[in-house]
Scaffold this active site. Structure first.
Site, PDB file in Angstrom:
ATOM      1  N   TYR A 154     -27.856 -20.124  78.271  1.00 49.41           N
ATOM      2  CA  TYR A 154     -29.287 -19.873  78.467  1.00 49.41           C
ATOM      3  C   TYR A 154     -30.049 -20.061  77.147  1.00 49.41           C
ATOM      4  CZ  TYR A 154     -33.465 -17.285  80.061  1.00 49.41           C
ATOM      5  OH  TYR A 154     -34.750 -16.901  80.405  1.00 49.41           O
ATOM      6  N   LYS A 158     -33.031 -22.712  76.378  1.00 48.85           N
ATOM      7  CA  LYS A 158     -34.385 -22.279  76.024  1.00 48.85           C
ATOM      8  C   LYS A 158     -34.774 -22.726  74.609  1.00 48.85           C
ATOM      9  CE  LYS A 158     -35.481 -20.337  79.927  1.00 48.85           C
ATOM     10  NZ  LYS A 158     -36.551 -20.893  80.769  1.00 48.85           N
TER      11      LYS A 158
HETATM   12  P1  NAD Z   1     -36.734 -15.556  88.912  1.00 49.09           P
HETATM   13  O1  NAD Z   1     -35.264 -15.726  89.059  1.00 49.09           O
HETATM   14  O2  NAD Z   1     -37.405 -14.415  89.578  1.00 49.09           O
HETATM   15  O3  NAD Z   1     -37.490 -16.885  89.331  1.00 49.09           O
HETATM   16  C1  NAD Z   1     -37.030 -18.167  88.994  1.00 49.09           C
HETATM   17  C2  NAD Z   1     -37.523 -19.136  90.052  1.00 49.09           C
HETATM   18  O4  NAD Z   1     -37.030 -20.447  89.730  1.00 49.09           O
HETATM   19  C3  NAD Z   1     -37.004 -18.781  91.456  1.00 49.09           C
HETATM   20  O5  NAD Z   1     -38.079 -18.839  92.356  1.00 49.09           O
HETATM   21  C4  NAD Z   1     -35.995 -19.884  91.747  1.00 49.09           C
HETATM   22  O6  NAD Z   1     -35.894 -20.226  93.107  1.00 49.09           O
HETATM   23  C5  NAD Z   1     -36.570 -21.033  90.938  1.00 49.09           C
HETATM   24  N1  NAD Z   1     -35.563 -22.070  90.670  1.00 49.09           N
HETATM   25  C6  NAD Z   1     -34.310 -21.894  90.197  1.00 49.09           C
HETATM   26  N2  NAD Z   1     -33.674 -23.072  90.143  1.00 49.09           N
HETATM   27  C7  NAD Z   1     -34.546 -24.018  90.585  1.00 49.09           C
HETATM   28  C8  NAD Z   1     -34.468 -25.423  90.762  1.00 49.09           C
HETATM   29  N3  NAD Z   1     -33.356 -26.097  90.474  1.00 49.09           N
HETATM   30  N4  NAD Z   1     -35.560 -26.076  91.245  1.00 49.09           N
HETATM   31  C9  NAD Z   1     -36.685 -25.402  91.551  1.00 49.09           C
HETATM   32  N5  NAD Z   1     -36.817 -24.068  91.408  1.00 49.09           N
HETATM   33  C10 NAD Z   1     -35.755 -23.388  90.933  1.00 49.09           C
HETATM   34  O7  NAD Z   1     -36.988 -15.515  87.336  1.00 49.09           O
HETATM   35  P2  NAD Z   1     -38.276 -15.150  86.464  1.00 49.09           P
HETATM   36  O8  NAD Z   1     -37.935 -13.936  85.705  1.00 49.09           O
HETATM   37  O9  NAD Z   1     -39.519 -15.201  87.260  1.00 49.09           O
HETATM   38  O10 NAD Z   1     -38.229 -16.373  85.440  1.00 49.09           O
HETATM   39  C11 NAD Z   1     -39.145 -17.439  85.422  1.00 49.09           C
HETATM   40  C12 NAD Z   1     -38.966 -18.201  84.120  1.00 49.09           C
HETATM   41  O11 NAD Z   1     -39.212 -17.313  83.015  1.00 49.09           O
HETATM   42  C13 NAD Z   1     -37.559 -18.744  83.918  1.00 49.09           C
HETATM   43  O12 NAD Z   1     -37.611 -20.003  83.291  1.00 49.09           O
HETATM   44  C14 NAD Z   1     -36.920 -17.721  82.998  1.00 49.09           C
HETATM   45  O13 NAD Z   1     -35.871 -18.266  82.253  1.00 49.09           O
HETATM   46  C15 NAD Z   1     -38.113 -17.355  82.140  1.00 49.09           C
HETATM   47  N6  NAD Z   1     -37.977 -16.066  81.463  1.00 49.09           N
HETATM   48  C16 NAD Z   1     -37.869 -14.900  82.171  1.00 49.09           C
HETATM   49  C17 NAD Z   1     -37.748 -13.705  81.488  1.00 49.09           C
HETATM   50  C18 NAD Z   1     -37.642 -12.371  82.180  1.00 49.09           C
HETATM   51  O14 NAD Z   1     -37.448 -11.360  81.504  1.00 49.09           O
HETATM   52  N7  NAD Z   1     -37.790 -12.282  83.500  1.00 49.09           N
HETATM   53  C19 NAD Z   1     -37.728 -13.704  80.091  1.00 49.09           C
HETATM   54  C20 NAD Z   1     -37.831 -14.896  79.405  1.00 49.09           C
HETATM   55  C21 NAD Z   1     -37.956 -16.077  80.106  1.00 49.09           C
END
Ligand code: NAD
Length: 246
Positions: A154, A158
């Protein structure tokens, strides 16, 4: 703030992507919400947007497959005639310690988080170059800046997103297109829900603002970078992390 702007948001069915879609629609954007396979979630999102007077369509695509990423952008253009904003939000985790991490789990995370972002940027840029205008916002993570135990795959994906953001920002700047990244810290979503309580307590203790963020707080930063208020900002990484990685 985003009146009439056509915005494609990947992985918008839940969590941060959903919050971005709702906020963009609220600010007047025509939203193209992408989902991989959860039709019920995306239909609920479309209904929410439409009920509050917004405009949105949903397009199914697995962004880790170039052909599908290309079709996502093509269908957005077919429907709305242009793409003003691309938000690469789709992302996954497959955490494990280095010695236990399989090649398949490494590849899967890179394929979605890094290559998915690359594919969508590549195909959206084709449209934006013709328009001589566009804004790309890539969702990275503070883990891409600091690293994290159990997240070799990851963190690589990132950190890679940040390197790509800066490279593409340099390439596209002469054509009026900006490219920035948002690096969230710990945000309350399904992704962080699965973390053990002990780990959550320890991470909250390390966050200067003493709480996890919420998805709409990440959406706020994305809306800003997508708006004209950010016209002179490119190649930047905006941390939304409660001060965690300052
Ligand atoms: P989440 O798992 O709730 O949502 C991720 C979404 O991406 C889901 O709807 C999933 O279906 C979709 N997805 C996954 N693989 C896919 C693909 N191949 N094609 C299309 N869609 C796809 O996660 P989140 O927490 O909402 O995260 C959203 C973004 O923010 C991500 O990139 C994650 O890495 C980043 N992020 C999240 C956090 C956190 O603390 N939640 C922190 C830093 C970064």
């Amino acid at each position: 703030m985003l009146n009439g702007k056509v915005a494609v948001i990947t992985g918008a069915g839940r969590g941060i992507g959903r919050a971005i879609a709702l906020q963009f629609a609220q600010y007047g954007s025509k939203v193209v919400v992408n989902y991989r396979n959860s039709l019920a979630q995306i239909e609920e999102l479309l209904t929410s947007i439409q009920n509050s007077g917004g405009e949105a369509i949903a397009i199914q695509a697995d962004v880790s497959r170039e052909e599908e990423a290309r079709k996502l952008i093509e269908e957005a253009v077919k429907h709305y005639g242009r793409v003003d904003v691309l938000v690469n939000n789709a992302g996954i985790t497959k955490d494990n310690l280095l010695m236990r991490m399989s090649e398949a789990d490494f590849d899967h995370v890179i394929d979605v988080n890094l290559k998915g972002t690359f594919f969508c940027m590549k195909h959206a840029a084709t449209v934006m170059l013709k328009q001589k205008q566009g804004k790309i916002i890539n969702i990275s993570s503070v883990v891409g800046l600091t690293g994290n135990i159990g997240q070799t795959n990851y963190a690589a994906s990132k950190a890679g997103v940040i390197g790509m953001t800066k490279s593409v920002a340099r390439e596209l700047a002469p054509r009026g297109i900006t490219v920035n990244a948002v690096a969230p810290g710990f945000i309350e979503t399904d992704m962080t829900d699965k973390l053990p309580d002990k780990y959550k307590e320890a991470t909250v203790a390390a966050i200067p603002l003493k709480r996890y963020g919420i998805a709409s707080e990440v959406a706020g930063a994305v809306s800003f970078l997508a708006s004209e208020a950010a016209n002179y900002i490119t190649g930047q990484v905006l941390q939304v992390d409660g001060g965690l990685a300052m």
